[in-house]
Design a protein around this motif. Structure first.
Motif, PDB file in Angstrom:
ATOM      1  N   GLY A 247      52.192 -71.970 -22.170  1.00 55.87           N
ATOM      2  CA  GLY A 247      52.555 -71.781 -23.576  1.00 55.87           C
ATOM      3  C   GLY A 247      51.998 -72.896 -24.436  1.00 55.87           C
ATOM      4  O   GLY A 247      52.742 -73.727 -24.957  1.00 55.87           O
TER       5      GLY A 247
ATOM      6  N   ASP B 134      49.124 -77.225 -21.387  1.00 56.70           N
ATOM      7  CA  ASP B 134      50.156 -76.284 -20.948  1.00 56.70           C
ATOM      8  C   ASP B 134      49.520 -74.911 -20.742  1.00 56.70           C
ATOM      9  O   ASP B 134      49.133 -74.251 -21.704  1.00 56.70           O
ATOM     10  CB  ASP B 134      51.263 -76.219 -22.003  1.00 56.70           C
ATOM     11  CG  ASP B 134      52.433 -75.346 -21.552  1.00 56.70           C
ATOM     12  OD1 ASP B 134      52.264 -74.564 -20.586  1.00 56.70           O
ATOM     13  OD2 ASP B 134      53.497 -75.424 -22.178  1.00 56.70           O
TER      14      ASP B 134
ATOM     15  N   SER C 126      50.988 -74.960 -27.439  1.00 57.53           N
ATOM     16  CA  SER C 126      51.558 -74.852 -28.783  1.00 57.53           C
ATOM     17  C   SER C 126      51.265 -76.049 -29.669  1.00 57.53           C
ATOM     18  O   SER C 126      51.751 -76.116 -30.784  1.00 57.53           O
ATOM     19  CB  SER C 126      53.073 -74.646 -28.674  1.00 57.53           C
ATOM     20  OG  SER C 126      53.657 -75.735 -27.996  1.00 57.53           O
TER      21      SER C 126
ATOM     22  N   ASP D 141      50.280 -82.975 -23.047  1.00 57.42           N
ATOM     23  CA  ASP D 141      51.420 -82.061 -23.015  1.00 57.42           C
ATOM     24  C   ASP D 141      51.161 -81.087 -21.866  1.00 57.42           C
ATOM     25  O   ASP D 141      50.149 -80.388 -21.860  1.00 57.42           O
ATOM     26  CB  ASP D 141      51.458 -81.321 -24.371  1.00 57.42           C
ATOM     27  CG  ASP D 141      52.625 -80.364 -24.493  1.00 57.42           C
ATOM     28  OD1 ASP D 141      53.537 -80.391 -23.645  1.00 57.42           O
ATOM     29  OD2 ASP D 141      52.621 -79.566 -25.458  1.00 57.42           O
TER      30      ASP D 141
ATOM     31  N   ARG E 222      59.048 -80.822 -24.605  1.00 60.64           N
ATOM     32  CA  ARG E 222      57.828 -81.541 -24.199  1.00 60.64           C
ATOM     33  C   ARG E 222      56.843 -81.678 -25.358  1.00 60.64           C
ATOM     34  O   ARG E 222      56.303 -82.746 -25.620  1.00 60.64           O
ATOM     35  CB  ARG E 222      57.114 -80.773 -23.065  1.00 60.64           C
ATOM     36  CG  ARG E 222      57.835 -80.730 -21.762  1.00 60.64           C
ATOM     37  CD  ARG E 222      57.029 -79.868 -20.788  1.00 60.64           C
ATOM     38  NE  ARG E 222      56.806 -78.548 -21.369  1.00 60.64           N
ATOM     39  CZ  ARG E 222      57.369 -77.441 -20.947  1.00 60.64           C
ATOM     40  NH1 ARG E 222      58.151 -77.460 -19.905  1.00 60.64           N
ATOM     41  NH2 ARG E 222      57.145 -76.296 -21.541  1.00 60.64           N
ATOM     42  N   THR E 223      56.602 -80.549 -26.030  1.00 59.72           N
ATOM     43  CA  THR E 223      55.571 -80.560 -27.069  1.00 59.72           C
ATOM     44  C   THR E 223      55.987 -81.428 -28.250  1.00 59.72           C
ATOM     45  O   THR E 223      55.179 -82.212 -28.761  1.00 59.72           O
ATOM     46  CB  THR E 223      55.274 -79.113 -27.519  1.00 59.72           C
ATOM     47  OG1 THR E 223      54.830 -78.388 -26.374  1.00 59.72           O
ATOM     48  CG2 THR E 223      54.203 -79.080 -28.590  1.00 59.72           C
TER      49      THR E 223
HETATM   50 MG   LIG Z   1      55.436 -76.859 -25.171  1.00 58.12          MG
END
Ligand SMILES: [Mg+2]
Ligand SMILES: Nc1ncnc2c1ncn2[C@@H]1O[C@H](COP(=O)(O)OP(=O)(O)O)[C@@H](O)[C@H]1O
Length: 434
Positions: free
Chosen positions: A192, A189, A194, A276, A165-166
């Motif tokens: 997590g 998110d 990131s 995200d 995803r990121t």
């Molecule tokens: Mg991610």
């Protein structure tokens, strides 16, 4: 039927007396000494409306949201026009302190009617909060600031297991900026975050949490958002970023009501807002009796509800494919109006056999989900790793990679057009030759 009302504030003696003398539309069922007492009274189901005559500075978007969830509309009394405008921003109608009882009663009735009549499908309503349809909106329609934002919201979602995803969200933002769009990338998110790390930002400030805090207080205007969102310059264009919460235990700072306001503002400052999201779609509030409790998945759910386009990213391997199929079923339940664009990421023969795209389509057909696979993004470990190592995007470390091109083609109209015309011209060439 008379509307049961609770009040708080020093001015309440006059208010209560005035409302009682009307002998009609509203009944004051409790006079509270402070806001906490008023909240408790509302939570217990005592009232349908709350008049905050004192201490309205303490009202926040989340508080309004939660009171709306238990069916209580709020009306604030203030003589300060700035405060009235702040309150409007968080969905609270106000009146001046010396307001006539009959006018106040009318405003209370209007606010309650709007709260009850609020239809699902309103920008702020939805499954991030099952009771959102009951949330209050400003009483008079002329009080509602016109939504001026025209930016598009893209949510990048995917099930558990790091499908990418990121990587996809960050590179979409970079490609859109390279195409000349103004872009805001948001890390929502709550498990997590990131984006900051992926972009090599030494950012500890959790831009999204800051923006949510201001939005909650009714103080997030476009300028404030532009100040908070860090600018990220790439070789081909600059975009802005709201970084995520630095520690996972800060997820309580990303509440649905505040996030809605942030995304509304974001539409005003960017052509495209790329978000995200987290993976989890469980509506944890449904199993909680405490309606004031924050919800961990609210940020993801609310983003999915507000997004114009949702990309569902899955890992192209025997674990990732069934996970995505299940995830899509959960997505359909959680946010019924979404038609996700299904993206298979990390596509490689090593994990699924020769001719991986065909293998994946066959497997997909066997599982039989409603949505078809829209795109395949190749696995490119070296490119993904050098992007991570350099804290940069594919357009910088692997500009010629197929992975970069495939991500650009997903979101950039110009790339899609070029591709279509080159496919057309090669077909035309073939025809001419033949
Ligand atoms: Mg991610
Ligand atoms: N197409 C790809 N090819 C190779 N590696 C990838 C690809 N997409 C993502 N990755 C890598 O997979 C890991 C997880 O990606 P990430 O975007 O952080 O996933 P998520 O946000 O879904 O948890 C990262 O190391 C990332 O570089």
């Amino acid at each position: 039927m008379s509307i049961p009302v609770v009040t708080v504030g020093q001015a309440q003696e006059d208010i209560v007396g005035g409302l009682e003398r009307l002998h009609g539309p509203v009944t004051v069922v409790r006079r509270c000494a402070e806001l906490a007492e008023l909240l408790a009274a509302c939570q217990s189901g005592l009232a349908r409306a709350a008049v905050v005559a004192d201490g309205c500075e303490e009202l926040t978007a989340s508080l309004v949201d939660r009171l709306g969830a238990v069916g209580v509309a709020i009306i604030a009394l203030t003589d300060n026009p700035d405060e009235a405008s702040r309150l409007r921003g968080i969905g609270v109608p106000s009146a001046v302190l010396g307001v006539e009882a009959a006018t106040l009663a009318a405003r209370i009735s209007e606010a309650v009617a709007q709260l009850v009549g609020r239809q699902p499908g309103h920008p702020a309503a939805g499954l991030a909060d099952p009771a959102a349809a009951l949330r209050p909106v400003p009483a008079a329609s002329e009080d509602v600031p016109a939504a001026s934002g025209t930016g598009r919201i893209i949510a990048v979602w995917g099930p558990a297991g790091s499908p990418g995803r990121t990587l996809v969200a960050a590179n979409m933002a970079g490609e859109l900026a390279a195409e000349g769009k103004s872009v805001l990338l948001v890390d929502a998110d709550s498990y997590g975050a990131s984006i900051a790390a992926v972009l090599g930002l030494l950012d500890e400030s959790a831009g999204l949490a800051q923006a949510c805090r201001l939005a909650d207080q009714g103080m997030l205007d476009a300028d404030a958002l532009l100040r908070i969102a860090a600018a990220v310059a790439t070789r081909l264009g600059t975009f802005r970023v709201l970084t995520g919460i630095t520690r996972a235990d800060r997820w309580t700072e990303l509440r649905a009501a505040a996030l809605s306001l942030v995304l509304e503002r974001a539409r005003e400052i960017a052509d495209v807002v790329v978000v995200d999201t987290g993976f989890c779609l469980e509506a944890d509030e449904e199993i909680s009796f405490d309606t004031m409790a924050p919800r961990r998945n609210a940020a993801t759910l609310r983003t999915l509800e507000l997004a114009d386009t949702v990309y569902a990213v899955g890992s192209a391997d025997p674990v990732g494919v069934p996970r995505l199929v299940r995830g899509l079923a959960e997505l359909e339940l959680a946010v019924p109006n979404v038609s996700p664009v299904v993206v298979m990421n990390k596509v490689r023969a090593g994990a699924v056999g020769r001719a991986p795209e065909r293998q994946l389509r066959d497997a997909w057909d066997r599982y039989g989900p409603a949505a078809e696979i829209s795109a395949f993004l190749p696995a490119d470990g070296p490119a993904a790793d050098s992007a991570l190592l350099g804290g940069s995007l594919l357009l910088e470390v692997a500009p010629e990679s197929k992975l970069r091109a495939a991500i650009a083609e997903l979101v950039c109209a110009s790339v899609q057009q070029k591709r279509r015309s080159s496919v057309f011209s090669s077909t035309a060439r073939r025809r001419l030759k033949g």
